[in-house]
Design a protein around this motif. Structure first.
Motif, PDB file in Angstrom:
ATOM      1  N   SER A  38      -4.356   4.091   4.098  1.00 39.86           N
ATOM      2  CA  SER A  38      -3.746   3.174   3.296  1.00 39.86           C
ATOM      3  C   SER A  38      -4.380   2.976   1.903  1.00 39.86           C
ATOM      4  O   SER A  38      -5.612   2.671   2.086  1.00 39.86           O
ATOM      5  N   HIS A  90       0.917  -1.209  -0.008  1.00 39.24           N
ATOM      6  CA  HIS A  90      -0.003   0.062  -0.092  1.00 39.24           C
ATOM      7  C   HIS A  90       0.871   1.137   0.118  1.00 39.24           C
ATOM      8  O   HIS A  90       2.067   1.304   0.585  1.00 39.24           O
ATOM      9  N   ASP A  94      -8.497   2.126   0.881  1.00 39.90           N
ATOM     10  CA  ASP A  94      -9.459   1.012   0.926  1.00 39.90           C
ATOM     11  C   ASP A  94      -8.991   0.559   2.523  1.00 39.90           C
ATOM     12  O   ASP A  94      -9.715  -0.522   3.013  1.00 39.90           O
ATOM     13  N   ARG A  95      -8.445   1.247   3.543  1.00 42.78           N
ATOM     14  CA  ARG A  95      -8.429   0.875   4.788  1.00 42.78           C
ATOM     15  C   ARG A  95      -7.792   2.355   5.515  1.00 42.78           C
ATOM     16  O   ARG A  95      -7.178   2.891   5.036  1.00 42.78           O
ATOM     17  N   GLY A 113      -6.281   3.328   9.853  1.00 46.48           N
ATOM     18  CA  GLY A 113      -6.025   2.877  11.007  1.00 46.48           C
ATOM     19  C   GLY A 113      -5.198   4.195  11.993  1.00 46.48           C
ATOM     20  O   GLY A 113      -5.168   5.301  11.617  1.00 46.48           O
ATOM     21  N   ASN A 168     -14.092  -6.391  11.454  1.00 48.99           N
ATOM     22  CA  ASN A 168     -13.903  -5.620  10.213  1.00 48.99           C
ATOM     23  C   ASN A 168     -12.438  -5.441  10.333  1.00 48.99           C
ATOM     24  O   ASN A 168     -11.937  -4.762   9.200  1.00 48.99           O
ATOM     25  N   GLY A 169     -11.757  -5.351  11.379  1.00 49.63           N
ATOM     26  CA  GLY A 169     -10.585  -4.631  11.351  1.00 49.63           C
ATOM     27  C   GLY A 169      -9.613  -5.725  10.881  1.00 49.63           C
ATOM     28  O   GLY A 169      -9.586  -6.755  10.520  1.00 49.63           O
ATOM     29  N   GLY A 175      -2.247  -4.307  11.332  1.00 53.99           N
ATOM     30  CA  GLY A 175      -1.553  -2.945  10.549  1.00 53.99           C
ATOM     31  C   GLY A 175      -0.062  -2.884  11.222  1.00 53.99           C
ATOM     32  O   GLY A 175      -0.034  -3.442  12.306  1.00 53.99           O
ATOM     33  N   GLU A 225      -6.545  -1.282  12.658  1.00 53.46           N
ATOM     34  CA  GLU A 225      -6.915  -0.763  11.274  1.00 53.46           C
ATOM     35  C   GLU A 225      -8.165  -1.657  10.996  1.00 53.46           C
ATOM     36  O   GLU A 225      -8.465  -2.418  11.425  1.00 53.46           O
ATOM     37  N   ALA A 226      -9.091  -0.796  10.076  1.00 52.90           N
ATOM     38  CA  ALA A 226     -10.033  -1.378   9.582  1.00 52.90           C
ATOM     39  C   ALA A 226     -10.080  -0.891   8.200  1.00 52.90           C
ATOM     40  O   ALA A 226      -9.568  -0.111   7.639  1.00 52.90           O
ATOM     41  N   ARG A 227     -10.863  -1.888   7.378  1.00 55.78           N
ATOM     42  CA  ARG A 227     -11.132  -1.787   5.992  1.00 55.78           C
ATOM     43  C   ARG A 227     -12.266  -0.556   5.773  1.00 55.78           C
ATOM     44  O   ARG A 227     -13.091  -0.687   6.416  1.00 55.78           O
TER      45      ARG A 227
END
Length: 952
Positions: free
Chosen positions: A734, A556, A651-652, A654, A605-606, A609, A695-697
């Motif tokens: 990211s 990323h 797309d994510r 954090g 969902n996380g 990272g 981190e989450a998407r």
């Protein structure tokens, strides 16, 4: 030529397509078509049936556990959390009890005590009384017979001055003028135990002796070696007369004497009939339990809902379904996000959640219904051959064998012996190759039977040899995004000239790639690509002169934002109002002291990272919060004064979190450019102290730019009271690197578009017309008449225009058919043309009755000796329909029709800008385009020739 309208009304056709139901109740049964139904054994006397059905309101996915209660190696019982006032996921509850299958149980209080609403009897022990106005229930007696019925409590409290009736067990409130008991299964406070009674008394008993007496409810926990009695109204006096040290005993049981009992809500089926008055419109996830007429079979049903994959059912539809499966009586259990089913699948050791809970993860619940099987012997009783039963000439297929004992548990297999009947070769380790010992490929259309023998047992698998390999695709549509260490799995799929598909065995493939960026390894029947270094590239796979490319992105591009360093951007918010707290500048330990590393998962969902190499670098924001007493979830918000824009199309995202170890659920809310709001999980539990990156998407389908609205801990345990501080730093976004382009392979036109020879004797034509000029359509129609078509197929709305033009040209004898409902068919020259309407994006959306009608008509056509081929005509081809599963269903019907009847089939649509043919599983899907000039198709009856072709 013979023209016929539908012989059956849509309602009658639907009735013929659906399974018949005995003793139909009042009202009509909801129409549906069955797309899938598979029965899988779980243990002796226990099966799970998975099914997919398409109703007028959409798809429904369901699972049915069917248990033979008379099977001596199988038993059933209620499952509970460790305490009546606690909750846990069904899978944990079932695993702890040793169940092989289970469903969720009774409705329960989502807030407050969290207890189930109905009776709980487990293993013959009466654990809990029902709440008022919750009378319905199910039970299984010690005779192993199940039925819909409720048990009553028979209990006595014995004190030195007499015996008194026991009214309730483990209920939040003891009724006025009664005595109730709280056992050690009640693990929370009892502030409501005396209700509105003016007079009450609480007695704590340990080891059979009174240890305390109080006129009010105390906060003392129920002792593990005793119980607490609460008397209200007139029944407070017998308890108040007790003295510390007095002996007190309690005895109670369920009447009738049963093995287990559980509460539920609505009776669905009674004495074999659907109950009148059930709701038929509100559809959601559902769970139900039922029994056969003699009570020897139990049915446990789970229906998914609240998802695009499954729309759920109404109570009436659930009742119809339970009766159809064989239930003579049935009761509604808790549904919605509680609906969960788990089972131990054949050959596995653990439990699998086999449905898709509506909340995205299992809900914590108080109880369920479990099924228990005696352990298997470990001696093989069955063999299973596993592996795809298709292969291309000259290529291979690796087969494996597993053994199951009498309880469908995995059993050891000594060295199996493989043998082959038919063309090809088989190795000692089960690798079949569709080629002889001399390397000559096995002819297309051949088949071979592979047999394996082990432990004195045998099993067979029939391998079908497809046509020559014509092309390759992969399961990695859109490429591989290698953004996690575990990489990405994909398969390589081949197809022959008729569109039949099969997975290519990895050992048959030539694979090349840039090893400095990616590593590719075999995994089962597919491949897994692992990231090595950031970058982009192509993975090339090839076999038998065919090749395809899989683009990939590794890594990323990350950007750290300064938003969490600015106190002016943040403020405190709360829910409910009783939550206290504040927002203030935080601190960062020097040199990353206290860094615990990246989040290791444990949230829905996380995603783990990395953040900064040594921890956060910028200043932090601190969220101080206090969670006091509450009857529902509590949340403290680090709220953005104005949403913080996350740049680009990430797309994510954090951030670093300094945990407090309190175990709260950490979440965030995003807002997109279209005003949509999205809640994502950063960590299921903040169970760490020190700094950790979480981190989450970013959810799929958001409208960029996306902004961060709030970050917050949620406490779901209403009994916990505490104050704490969380710190947040280095908000990071990211964004995946751009996916590289893949060269488009050149493809030769299909033989339908370029047959390469003239049509044979007896051929005849028909015309397809998508558009006509707004004025003077006669010249266009006259162009088609030059080919002497037997009829015209025209788009919706053109019928009268073309008929008038034919009349003007003196050819009113030529029939004209529109591709619109009402659906109909006609026969011409031994070909049946089935006309369907798809203008709303598919058959269901346009007119549901077309689906069961098509299914029935294909069945009738298969038996009609006068029909050689079938052309299904629709405005859009199935691959273009809005509902991909509906398209797959119709495609499967056409393939099955062709293979089972031996008659050719094709699908003709008016879509596309230019003529095109796409073949899938033996069926050509022909797009004629929408030209101002007619397309002329010719039907050629000559055996061995292309039977349908585009002439011009």
């Amino acid at each position: 030529m013979k023209r016929l309208t539908w012989l059956l009304t849509p309602l009658l056709v639907a009735a013929l397509a659906a399974p018949a139901a005995a003793n139909p109740g009042p009202g009509s049964v909801a129409p549906y078509v069955s797309a899938h139904q598979q029965v899988t054994p779980v243990a002796q006397g226990l099966t799970v049936t998975s099914f997919q059905r398409l109703y007028p309101h959409g798809w429904v996915n369901g699972w049915l556990l069917m248990a033979d209660l008379s099977e001596p190696t199988l038993r059933s019982d209620v499952l509970t959390a460790p305490a009546l006032t606690e909750r846990e996921p069904l899978s944990a509850m079932a695993a702890r009890a040793g169940a092989v299958a289970a469903v969720n149980g009774d409705f329960f209080a989502m807030a407050g005590t969290g207890i189930a609403l109905g009776t709980v009897v487990q293993n013959g022990q009466y654990l809990q009384s029902p709440l008022p106005n919750w009378p319905n229930g199910v039970l299984v007696g010690k005779d192993r017979i199940g039925r819909l019925a409720s048990v009553v409590l028979e209990g006595t409290v014995t004190t030195p001055d007499g015996s008194y009736p026991l009214a309730v067990v483990n209920t939040p409130v003891v009724p006025e003028g009664a005595i109730g008991i709280f056992t050690s299964l009640w693990t929370i406070d009892r502030p409501w135990a005396m209700g509105d009674a003016a007079v009450g008394c609480e007695v704590v008993v340990r080891q059979g002796r009174v240890v305390s007496i109080s006129p009010k409810v105390s906060g003392d926990p129920v002792p593990a070696d005793g119980f607490i009695l609460v008397g209200t109204g007139d029944m407070a006096a017998p308890l108040a007369r007790l003295n510390v040290g007095d002996p007190v005993s309690v005895s109670y049981r369920a009447v009738p004497d049963v093995w287990w009992a559980l509460g539920g809500q609505n009776v669905l089926v009674d004495d074999g009939s659907v109950v009148d008055g059930l709701d038929g419109t509100s559809r959601r996830p559902r769970t139900a339990i039922g029994f056969s007429k003699d009570g020897s079979r139990m049915y446990l049903l789970a229906i998914d809902g609240d998802l695009s994959l499954s729309r759920g059912l109404s109570l009436r539809e659930v009742a119809e379904l339970m009766r159809e499966f064989g239930a003579h009586s049935a009761l509604e259990l808790d549904g919605g996000g509680s609906t969960t089913m788990v089972a131990r699948l054949p050959g596995t050791s653990g439990l699998t959640v086999i449905n898709r809970p509506a909340d995205g993860a299992e809900r914590r619940i108080p109880n369920g219904v479990g099924l228990f099987a005696e352990p298997g012997s470990g001696v093989a009783h069955w063999l299973q051959v596993e592996g795809e039963p298709r292969v291309f000439p000259g290529l291979s297929r690796t087969l494996t064998v597993t053994a199951l004992d009498e309880q469908y548990e995995a059993a050891p297999v000594e060295t199996p012996a493989w043998s082959l009947a038919g063309p090809g070769t088989i190795t000692a380790d089960g690798r079949y190759t569709a080629a002889g010992a001399d390397g000559a490929p096995v002819p297309a259309g051949a088949s071979a039977v592979v047999t394996v023998e082990a432990e004195g047992l045998t099993a067979e698998a029939r391998i079908r040899v497809l046509g020559r390999l014509a092309g390759l695709t992969t399961s990695a549509a859109g490429g591989l995004r290698l953004t996690a260490a575990e990489g990405a799995f994909f398969t390589v799929i081949g197809h022959d000239a008729d569109g039949y598909r099969a997975t290519i065995d990895p050992d048959d493939l030539e694979i090349s790639y840039d090893s400095s960026l990616v590593r590719v390894e075999r995994e089962g029947d597919g491949l897994r690509a692992f990231p090595v270094a950031p970058g982009t590239g192509l993975i090339r796979v090839a076999v038998q002169g065919r090749e395809t490319f899989i683009p990939f992105v590794s890594g990323h591009a990350t950007t750290v934002l300064s938003a969490l360093s600015d106190p002016a951007l943040w403020e405190f918010a709360r829910y409910p109002d009783e939550v206290g707290g504040a927002v203030a500048p935080g601190d960062i330990p020097a040199n990353g002291n206290g860094v615990n590393g990246a989040d290791e998962g444990g949230h829905a969902n996380g995603a783990a990272g990395t953040g900064g190499a040594g921890g956060p670098a910028g200043a932090a924001m601190a969220l101080q919060y206090h969670f006091g007493p509450a009857s529902s979830n509590r949340a403290a918000y680090l709220q953005a004064a104005a949403p913080v824009v996350l740049p680009g199309q990430p797309d994510r995202f954090g951030l670093w979190v300094k945990g407090d170890g309190q175990g709260a659920w950490l979440r965030a809310v995003l807002k997109d450019a279209a005003g949509g709001s999205y809640t994502v999980d950063l960590a299921r539990k903040v169970d760490w102290t020190g700094w950790r990156y979480v981190e989450a998407r970013i959810p799929d389908g958001v409208a960029y730019p996306v902004s961060l609205y709030r970050v917050y801990p949620v406490e779901t345990d209403t009994t916990r009271i505490y104050s704490s501080v969380l710190q947040f730093a280095d908000l990071t976004v990211s964004e995946a690197l751009a996916m590289p382009e893949v060269p488009e392979p050149a493809e030769a036109p299909d033989v339908i578009l370029a047959p390469g020879n003239a049509a044979g004797e007896g051929s005849w034509s028909f015309a397809v017309l998508g558009q006509t000029p707004e004025v003077e359509p006669q010249p266009v129609v006259a162009t088609a008449l030059a080919a002497d078509p037997a009829f015209f197929l025209v788009n919706a709305g053109l019928g009268e225009v073309v008929r008038q033009a034919l009349t003007d040209l003196g050819r009113s004898d030529v029939p004209v058919y529109e591709m619109v409902p009402p659906a109909r068919y006609f026969d011409a020259g031994g070909v049946r043309f089935i006309l369907l309407g798809t203008e709303q994006g598919g058959l269901r959306a346009t007119e549901f009755g077309q689906l069961p009608g098509l299914q029935t008509l294909l069945s009738l056509t298969a038996r009609d000796q006068a029909i050689r081929q079938v052309v299904v005509v629709g405005g859009e081809a199935p691959p273009a329909w809005a509902d991909g599963r509906e398209a797959e269903l119709v495609q499967r019907w056409l393939t099955e029709f062709e293979e089972e009847s031996g008659k050719a089939a094709a699908y003709l649509s008016a879509g596309g800008a230019f003529p095109d043919v796409h073949r899938l599983e033996g069926i050509p899907y022909i797009e004629v385009g929408s030209p101002m000039v007619p397309r002329i198709f010719k039907i050629d009856p000559t055996p061995g020739r292309v039977w349908i072709r585009l002439e011009r």
